[in-house]
Design a protein around this motif. Structure first.
Motif, mmCIF file in Angstrom:
data_model
loop_
_atom_site.group_PDB
_atom_site.id
_atom_site.type_symbol
_atom_site.label_atom_id
_atom_site.label_comp_id
_atom_site.label_asym_id
_atom_site.label_seq_id
_atom_site.Cartn_x
_atom_site.Cartn_y
_atom_site.Cartn_z
ATOM 1 N N THR A 29 0.692 -1.169 0.103
ATOM 2 C CA THR A 29 -0.144 0.121 0.151
ATOM 3 C C THR A 29 0.850 1.110 -0.037
ATOM 4 O O THR A 29 0.585 2.299 -0.793
ATOM 5 N N LYS A 30 1.855 1.389 0.958
ATOM 6 C CA LYS A 30 2.661 2.664 0.862
ATOM 7 C C LYS A 30 3.575 2.765 -0.360
ATOM 8 O O LYS A 30 3.864 3.825 -0.694
ATOM 9 N N LEU A 31 3.924 1.553 -0.924
ATOM 10 C CA LEU A 31 5.097 1.681 -1.938
ATOM 11 C C LEU A 31 4.105 1.759 -3.339
ATOM 12 O O LEU A 31 4.533 2.778 -4.123
ATOM 13 N N VAL A 49 23.267 -9.031 16.582
ATOM 14 C CA VAL A 49 22.569 -8.110 15.946
ATOM 15 C C VAL A 49 21.560 -7.504 16.892
ATOM 16 O O VAL A 49 20.569 -8.603 17.373
ATOM 17 N N GLY A 50 21.590 -6.147 17.519
ATOM 18 C CA GLY A 50 20.493 -5.642 18.451
ATOM 19 C C GLY A 50 19.329 -5.412 17.800
ATOM 20 O O GLY A 50 18.244 -5.824 18.000
ATOM 21 N N ARG A 51 19.549 -4.564 16.392
ATOM 22 C CA ARG A 51 18.481 -4.425 15.715
ATOM 23 C C ARG A 51 18.926 -4.046 14.319
ATOM 24 O O ARG A 51 19.696 -3.500 14.035
ATOM 25 N N SER A 52 17.928 -4.661 13.402
ATOM 26 C CA SER A 52 18.166 -4.140 12.005
ATOM 27 C C SER A 52 17.139 -3.057 11.217
ATOM 28 O O SER A 52 15.995 -3.450 11.644
ATOM 29 N N THR A 53 17.401 -2.590 10.455
ATOM 30 C CA THR A 53 16.565 -1.502 9.646
ATOM 31 C C THR A 53 16.831 -1.620 8.136
ATOM 32 O O THR A 53 18.088 -1.575 7.764
ATOM 33 N N ILE A 54 15.830 -1.481 7.502
ATOM 34 C CA ILE A 54 15.755 -1.263 5.938
ATOM 35 C C ILE A 54 15.044 0.007 5.774
ATOM 36 O O ILE A 54 14.113 0.091 6.412
ATOM 37 N N TRP A 55 15.601 0.559 4.614
ATOM 38 C CA TRP A 55 14.626 1.779 3.915
ATOM 39 C C TRP A 55 13.845 1.247 2.821
ATOM 40 O O TRP A 55 14.413 0.644 2.096
ATOM 41 N N LEU A 56 12.641 1.289 3.057
ATOM 42 C CA LEU A 56 11.731 0.592 1.943
ATOM 43 C C LEU A 56 11.678 1.651 1.040
ATOM 44 O O LEU A 56 10.957 2.738 1.354
ATOM 45 N N HIS A 57 11.736 1.377 -0.234
ATOM 46 C CA HIS A 57 11.729 2.191 -1.465
ATOM 47 C C HIS A 57 10.990 1.421 -2.552
ATOM 48 O O HIS A 57 11.822 0.214 -2.690
ATOM 49 N N CYS A 58 10.311 2.117 -3.276
ATOM 50 C CA CYS A 58 9.869 1.432 -4.547
ATOM 51 C C CYS A 58 10.991 1.039 -5.715
ATOM 52 O O CYS A 58 10.604 0.124 -6.557
ATOM 53 N N SER A 59 12.207 1.585 -5.553
ATOM 54 C CA SER A 59 13.169 1.323 -6.659
ATOM 55 C C SER A 59 13.933 0.091 -6.194
ATOM 56 O O SER A 59 14.862 -0.316 -7.147
ATOM 57 N N ILE A 60 13.798 -0.576 -5.069
ATOM 58 C CA ILE A 60 14.569 -1.511 -4.734
ATOM 59 C C ILE A 60 13.847 -2.853 -4.610
ATOM 60 O O ILE A 60 12.649 -2.700 -4.299
ATOM 61 N N PRO A 61 14.431 -4.076 -5.246
ATOM 62 C CA PRO A 61 13.597 -5.110 -5.613
ATOM 63 C C PRO A 61 12.982 -5.719 -4.257
ATOM 64 O O PRO A 61 13.726 -5.796 -3.044
ATOM 65 N N LEU A 62 11.956 -6.266 -4.159
ATOM 66 C CA LEU A 62 11.147 -6.721 -2.765
ATOM 67 C C LEU A 62 10.312 -7.879 -3.153
ATOM 68 O O LEU A 62 9.536 -7.844 -4.227
ATOM 69 N N ARG A 63 10.532 -9.170 -2.529
ATOM 70 C CA ARG A 63 9.820 -10.334 -2.621
ATOM 71 C C ARG A 63 9.198 -10.735 -1.431
ATOM 72 O O ARG A 63 10.096 -11.140 -0.514
ATOM 73 N N PHE A 64 8.008 -11.308 -1.333
ATOM 74 C CA PHE A 64 7.377 -12.142 0.069
ATOM 75 C C PHE A 64 7.222 -13.435 -0.208
ATOM 76 O O PHE A 64 6.659 -13.906 -1.422
ATOM 77 N N GLU A 65 7.773 -14.278 0.602
ATOM 78 C CA GLU A 65 7.881 -15.681 0.117
ATOM 79 C C GLU A 65 7.046 -16.229 1.565
ATOM 80 O O GLU A 65 7.552 -16.317 2.455
ATOM 81 N N PHE A 66 5.985 -16.785 1.268
ATOM 82 C CA PHE A 66 5.320 -17.542 2.454
ATOM 83 C C PHE A 66 5.243 -19.066 2.386
ATOM 84 O O PHE A 66 5.330 -19.635 1.482
ATOM 85 N N ASP A 67 5.480 -19.707 3.734
ATOM 86 C CA ASP A 67 5.227 -21.018 3.589
ATOM 87 C C ASP A 67 4.209 -21.821 3.462
ATOM 88 O O ASP A 67 3.969 -22.778 2.924
ATOM 89 N N THR A 68 3.155 -20.807 3.814
ATOM 90 C CA THR A 68 1.762 -21.499 3.556
ATOM 91 C C THR A 68 1.061 -20.907 2.449
ATOM 92 O O THR A 68 1.309 -19.802 1.982
ATOM 93 N N ALA A 69 0.208 -21.839 1.637
ATOM 94 C CA ALA A 69 -0.274 -21.260 0.313
ATOM 95 C C ALA A 69 -1.785 -20.599 0.720
ATOM 96 O O ALA A 69 -2.325 -19.897 0.068
ATOM 97 N N ASP A 70 -2.104 -21.072 2.037
ATOM 98 C CA ASP A 70 -3.508 -20.492 2.397
ATOM 99 C C ASP A 70 -3.451 -19.029 2.475
ATOM 100 O O ASP A 70 -2.313 -18.444 2.938
ATOM 101 N N ALA A 71 -4.663 -18.224 2.267
ATOM 102 C CA ALA A 71 -4.741 -17.088 2.499
ATOM 103 C C ALA A 71 -4.750 -16.733 4.145
ATOM 104 O O ALA A 71 -5.322 -17.395 4.712
#
Length: 114
Positions: A29-31, A49-71
């Motif tokens: 939604t944001k991108l 590692v204490g904490r990690s941070t990424i800057w989410l921007h529409c020009s950077i490749p992004l992929r979501f991979e789920f273990d479950t196929a169910d919604a």
């Protein structure tokens, strides 16, 4: 456990499927609106590692991979809280709450962000 792949060749971020579904809804939604923000997480399974941070921007490749196929049913209240946090500039998620229901994940995440 799902995976969030961000950028070229970076190591995947392992996220519980239910939490990843909420992050996916927020990020897409944001991108889609060209709104960038940070996503931070703490993972106790890696004590170096204490904490990690990424800057989410529409020009950077992004992929979501789920273990479950169910919604996955989204918790609108939690999604709203994530969106409010993103509007303030950043979101903090708790990756170690993998077995908790989303309401408990939301509570822990909001307590840490406050």
């Amino acid at each position: 456990m799902g995976k969030l792949h961000y950028g070229y060749g970076s190591e995947a971020i392992v996220v519980p499927d239910e939490l990843l579904a909420h992050v996916q809804a927020l990020v897409t939604t944001k991108l889609r609106r060209s709104e960038s923000f940070t996503l931070s997480w703490k993972q106790a399974s890696d004590p170096t590692v204490g904490r990690s941070t990424i800057w989410l921007h529409c020009s950077i490749p992004l992929r979501f991979e789920f273990d479950t196929a169910d919604a996955i049913t989204l918790d609108r209240g939690y999604l709203s809280e994530l969106a409010e946090s993103a509007a303030r500039g950043g979101v903090l998620i708790d990756l170690d709450a993998q077995d908790a229901p989303i309401s408990a994940i939301a509570r822990k995440t909001l307590e840490k962000a406050a």
